[in-house]
Design an enzyme around this catalytic site. Structure first.
Site, mmCIF file in Angstrom:
data_model
loop_
_atom_site.group_PDB
_atom_site.id
_atom_site.type_symbol
_atom_site.label_atom_id
_atom_site.label_comp_id
_atom_site.label_asym_id
_atom_site.label_seq_id
_atom_site.Cartn_x
_atom_site.Cartn_y
_atom_site.Cartn_z
ATOM 1 N N ASP A 105 0.834 -1.203 0.000
ATOM 2 C CA ASP A 105 0.000 0.000 0.000
ATOM 3 C C ASP A 105 0.866 1.249 0.000
ATOM 4 O O ASP A 105 2.028 1.203 0.418
ATOM 5 C CB ASP A 105 -0.903 0.030 1.254
ATOM 6 C CG ASP A 105 -1.884 -1.120 1.267
ATOM 7 O OD1 ASP A 105 -2.162 -1.683 0.193
ATOM 8 O OD2 ASP A 105 -2.365 -1.460 2.370
HETATM 9 N N1 URA Z 1 -1.409 -5.899 3.979
HETATM 10 C C1 URA Z 1 -1.853 -4.611 3.959
HETATM 11 O O1 URA Z 1 -2.879 -4.297 4.531
HETATM 12 N N2 URA Z 1 -1.147 -3.713 3.272
HETATM 13 C C2 URA Z 1 0.010 -3.998 2.636
HETATM 14 O O2 URA Z 1 0.631 -3.102 2.040
HETATM 15 C C3 URA Z 1 0.468 -5.312 2.679
HETATM 16 C C4 URA Z 1 -0.261 -6.251 3.347
#
Ligand code: URA
Length: 237
Positions: A105
């Site tokens: 993310d």
């Molecule tokens: N899980 C999440 O919520 N975000 C990420 O970036 C990776 C795994």
């Protein structure tokens, strides 16, 4: 015979002028020695040339594997987005068809592999391979024993029950979580399912690879030979 800058441009996707700059900066070795003269003539059939320590073999570029310590406010895309993680890397990598292996993310930091080896990326990401990923998390509210047990058994993240996770808290608000899946926002949704909001998330391992503590946020390095074989060997992932 061929000039070194032409040789580099043909094998790496760099332009001639980028090749000359790379040579000037001492990034290029010929026959095991740093060579800073772009007009060096070499035999293109037998020359042993390495860029940033990676040998350039044959007429076609070899696969390249990079470990990036992803900072926040960057996106795991190859699209021409000013926030793309690819902007943190030399421009020739985009022209070598390199791409981030999986997505983190925008606000997640840590270990991201960038490669042009589609088969290995597929193996690392395939749900069938159950590749383990460990993240350091920080939470807004304490994770109680009941919440921890729920995550270890498998959490309902809205129409999908996750596989059991391993949780190693180092306090009520932080710790490490290991999962084998890669659903969209999976960890944030898992903690949300037990009433906690993730306030920080950093990936510290991906299959056999560990985030190099020497890499600051936004810094990258090539994978070592051992790291490459740990992810490319059939049985390893
Ligand atoms: N899980 C999440 O919520 N975000 C990420 O970036 C990776 C795994």
């Amino acid at each position: 015979m061929m000039r070194l800058d032409k040789y580099l441009a043909e094998r790496t996707g760099m332009t001639r002028s980028e090749s000359r700059k790379a040579v000037k900066k001492g990034r290029v070795m010929v026959g095991g020695m740093v060579c800073r003269k772009a007009d060096t003539q070499l035999d293109e059939h037998t020359a042993e040339v390495a860029l940033d320590g990676t040998p350039l073999a044959g007429a076609y570029q070899a696969f390249v594997y990079i470990m990036l310590n992803k900072p926040t406010d960057t996106v795991s895309t190859t699209e021409d987005d000013p926030k793309s993680v690819m902007k943190l890397l030399p421009p020739e990598f985009s022209r070598m068809d390199m791409f981030p292996c999986g997505r983190l993310d925008i606000d997640t930091t840590g270990l991201l592999i960038i490669t042009n080896d589609g088969q290995t990326a597929h193996n690392l990401l395939s749900p069938k391979k159950h590749v383990m990923k460990t993240y350091r998390y920080g939470l807004d509210l304490p994770l109680d024993a009941e919440g921890k047990r729920a995550l270890e058994l498998g959490a309902d993240i809205g129409g999908y029950v996750t596989s059991p996770a391993q949780i190693a808290p180092d306090g009520a608000l932080s710790g490490e979580i290991t999962i084998s899946e890669g659903k969209f926002h999976q960890i944030k949704r898992m903690f949300a399912a037990v009433g906690c909001k993730v306030v920080s998330l950093e990936r510290i391992s991906f299959g056999p690879l560990k985030l190099d503590p020497a890499l600051g946020r936004g810094e990258w390095r090539y994978l070592t030979e051992d790291e490459i074989s740990s992810i490319t060997k059939e049985e390893s992932v």
